[in-house]
Enzyme design. Structure first.
Site, PDB file in Angstrom:
ATOM      1  N   CYS A  31      -3.752  -1.150  -2.021  1.00  0.00           N
ATOM      2  CA  CYS A  31      -4.095   0.246  -2.301  1.00  0.00           C
ATOM      3  C   CYS A  31      -5.129   0.317  -3.438  1.00  0.00           C
ATOM      4  O   CYS A  31      -4.887  -0.196  -4.534  1.00  0.00           O
ATOM      5  CB  CYS A  31      -2.821   0.977  -2.698  1.00  0.00           C
ATOM      6  N   ASN A  32      -6.255   0.940  -3.166  1.00  0.00           N
ATOM      7  CA  ASN A  32      -7.295   1.069  -4.209  1.00  0.00           C
ATOM      8  C   ASN A  32      -6.796   1.896  -5.380  1.00  0.00           C
ATOM      9  O   ASN A  32      -7.077   1.592  -6.538  1.00  0.00           O
ATOM     10  CB  ASN A  32      -8.544   1.731  -3.634  1.00  0.00           C
ATOM     11  N   THR A  33      -6.056   2.971  -5.079  1.00  0.00           N
ATOM     12  CA  THR A  33      -5.568   3.838  -6.160  1.00  0.00           C
ATOM     13  C   THR A  33      -4.642   3.053  -7.088  1.00  0.00           C
ATOM     14  O   THR A  33      -4.779   3.101  -8.314  1.00  0.00           O
ATOM     15  CB  THR A  33      -4.822   5.051  -5.560  1.00  0.00           C
ATOM     16  N   CYS A  35     -11.339   2.820  -0.615  1.00  0.00           N
ATOM     17  CA  CYS A  35     -10.006   3.277  -0.225  1.00  0.00           C
ATOM     18  C   CYS A  35      -9.620   2.468   1.007  1.00  0.00           C
ATOM     19  O   CYS A  35     -10.474   2.201   1.861  1.00  0.00           O
ATOM     20  CB  CYS A  35     -10.024   4.771   0.104  1.00  0.00           C
ATOM     21  N   THR A  36      -8.351   2.083   1.056  1.00  0.00           N
ATOM     22  CA  THR A  36      -7.909   1.201   2.142  1.00  0.00           C
ATOM     23  C   THR A  36      -8.250   1.726   3.527  1.00  0.00           C
ATOM     24  O   THR A  36      -8.473   0.943   4.446  1.00  0.00           O
ATOM     25  CB  THR A  36      -6.378   1.038   2.099  1.00  0.00           C
ATOM     26  N   HIS A  37      -8.234   3.035   3.701  1.00  0.00           N
ATOM     27  CA  HIS A  37      -8.456   3.598   5.034  1.00  0.00           C
ATOM     28  C   HIS A  37      -9.935   3.570   5.460  1.00  0.00           C
ATOM     29  O   HIS A  37     -10.239   3.561   6.652  1.00  0.00           O
ATOM     30  CB  HIS A  37      -8.022   5.066   5.077  1.00  0.00           C
ATOM     31  N   ASP A  46       0.871  -1.172   0.000  1.00  0.00           N
ATOM     32  CA  ASP A  46       0.000   0.000   0.000  1.00  0.00           C
ATOM     33  C   ASP A  46       0.907   1.220   0.000  1.00  0.00           C
ATOM     34  O   ASP A  46       2.112   1.116   0.235  1.00  0.00           O
ATOM     35  CB  ASP A  46      -0.891  -0.005   1.253  1.00  0.00           C
ATOM     36  N   SER A  47       0.322   2.376  -0.240  1.00  0.00           N
ATOM     37  CA  SER A  47       1.096   3.610  -0.176  1.00  0.00           C
ATOM     38  C   SER A  47       1.543   3.913   1.258  1.00  0.00           C
ATOM     39  O   SER A  47       2.468   4.688   1.457  1.00  0.00           O
ATOM     40  CB  SER A  47       0.244   4.764  -0.707  1.00  0.00           C
ATOM     41  N   TYR A  59      -0.682   8.271  -2.722  1.00  0.00           N
ATOM     42  CA  TYR A  59      -0.817   7.916  -4.134  1.00  0.00           C
ATOM     43  C   TYR A  59      -2.095   8.544  -4.715  1.00  0.00           C
ATOM     44  O   TYR A  59      -2.189   8.761  -5.910  1.00  0.00           O
ATOM     45  CB  TYR A  59      -0.933   6.390  -4.300  1.00  0.00           C
ATOM     46  N   GLY A  60      -3.073   8.787  -3.827  1.00  0.00           N
ATOM     47  CA  GLY A  60      -4.419   9.151  -4.280  1.00  0.00           C
ATOM     48  C   GLY A  60      -4.535  10.478  -5.000  1.00  0.00           C
ATOM     49  O   GLY A  60      -5.555  10.763  -5.629  1.00  0.00           O
ATOM     50  N   GLU A  81      -5.688   8.999   9.620  1.00  0.00           N
ATOM     51  CA  GLU A  81      -4.311   8.832  10.110  1.00  0.00           C
ATOM     52  C   GLU A  81      -4.091   9.621  11.398  1.00  0.00           C
ATOM     53  O   GLU A  81      -3.225   9.281  12.203  1.00  0.00           O
ATOM     54  CB  GLU A  81      -3.319   9.241   9.024  1.00  0.00           C
TER      55      GLU A  81
HETATM   56  N1  DGL Z   1      -4.038   3.678  -0.081  1.00  0.00           N
HETATM   57  C1  DGL Z   1      -4.751   4.697  -0.812  1.00  0.00           C
HETATM   58  C2  DGL Z   1      -5.991   4.083  -1.470  1.00  0.00           C
HETATM   59  O1  DGL Z   1      -6.473   3.053  -1.070  1.00  0.00           O
HETATM   60  C3  DGL Z   1      -5.143   5.846   0.078  1.00  0.00           C
HETATM   61  C4  DGL Z   1      -3.968   6.656   0.585  1.00  0.00           C
HETATM   62  C5  DGL Z   1      -3.235   7.389  -0.531  1.00  0.00           C
HETATM   63  O2  DGL Z   1      -3.780   8.328  -1.135  1.00  0.00           O
HETATM   64  O3  DGL Z   1      -2.106   6.991  -0.803  1.00  0.00           O
HETATM   65  O4  DGL Z   1      -6.493   4.634  -2.419  1.00  0.00           O
END
Ligand code: DGL
Length: 266
Positions: A74-76, A182-184, A11-12, A43-44, A150
């Site tokens: 990571c979804n992005t 999104c992972t969060h 993940d990012s 990453y988003g 976070e």
């Molecule tokens: N991990 C990213 C996602 O799931 C969210 C955090 C980011 O923007 O890097 O899209």
């Protein structure tokens, strides 16, 4: 047959720990090698080209450490990079399993919450329409959610006000299912569930990808052999900021004593 090599997860940053938590619940006997690219987070908000480049390096890093496959938590990265990645190990992204879960649950009106890049890519929209052309899809980018999560402000008046604003168009559209894209965001599921109301179903892509992973490993006879988590060995790598990661990982996983390593992924 069994395969005791670890499952690579990247993940990012810390968000992919929601996938690790789901993995620990569903496949406690599996070892995990996690890479959080904290030096290059987020990453988003980055361009697809940049996220593709970072994702390729992350997969190469995990493969060089001997994983049996990689989950892009990571979804992005799943949205913009999955199709372009070159690697010898199998790779799982979160978008297709999340979309399938939503398509199975919905009565026709799906909301998607995600980062700006994931929403712009329309990856969930495309995946959902390929499963059911008749679905009505409503997308909402939520760029303020990641920093609030976070910060640990999961049940906070500020987060609630932000969520109310982001969710208002989905409430107005009367969606019946919402993808936490999104992972969060699974960490905000109690708040989002409350604001959307009891008739709206939430889809956690982290759980969906782990379900898919478990089925695929079982089919290919690549599950780890052990019966319990006693043989599992979880190791975490970050590209920056180890102590911050350790603190947040303690909250995500309820485990303050994780094995942590700083690595360079160029
Ligand atoms: N991990 C990213 C996602 O799931 C969210 C955090 C980011 O923007 O890097 O899209």
């Amino acid at each position: 047959m069994s395969d005791s090599r670890p499952i690579g997860v990247f993940d990012s940053g810390v968000g992919g720990l929601t996938v690790v938590a789901a993995l620990r619940r569903r496949l406690p006997q599996e070892s995990v090698l996690y890479l959080g690219d904290t030096a290059r987070l987020p990453y988003g908000t980055k361009s697809p080209e940049t996220v593709r480049r970072y994702s390729q390096r992350n997969v190469e890093f995990l493969a060089s450490r001997g994983v049996k496959g990689v989950v892009i938590a990571c979804n992005t990265a799943s949205a913009v990079a999955l199709d372009s990645l070159v690697e010898e190990v199998p790779i799982w992204g979160v978008i297709a399993p999340g979309a399938e879960c939503a398509a199975n649950l919905t009565h026709g009106r799906v909301g998607i919450l995600a980062t700006e890049s994931t929403i712009t890519s329309d990856a969930y929209g495309r995946a959902l329409r390929s499963l059911d052309k008749g679905l009505e899809i409503f997308s909402q980018a939520c760029p303020l959610f990641v920093p609030l999560i976070e910060e640990g402000w999961l049940e906070d008046a500020v987060t609630e006000a932000v969520a109310q604003r982001y969710l208002a168009p989905l409430v107005a559209a009367q969606v019946d299912t919402v993808v936490l894209g999104c992972t969060h965001y699974p960490l905000l599921a109690p708040l989002i569930g409350r604001l959307m109301g009891p008739r709206v179903q939430l889809v956690d892509s982290a759980v969906a990808v782990v379900d898919r992973l478990a089925e695929d490993l079982e089919r290919s006879q690549k599950l780890a052999g052990g019966e319990s988590d006693s043989s599992a060995d979880n190791h975490y790598c970050v590209t920056d900021g180890g102590e911050r990661f350790r603190r947040i990982a303690g909250e995500f996983l309820g485990d303050p004593g994780i094995s942590l390593e700083w690595v360079e992924v160029l």
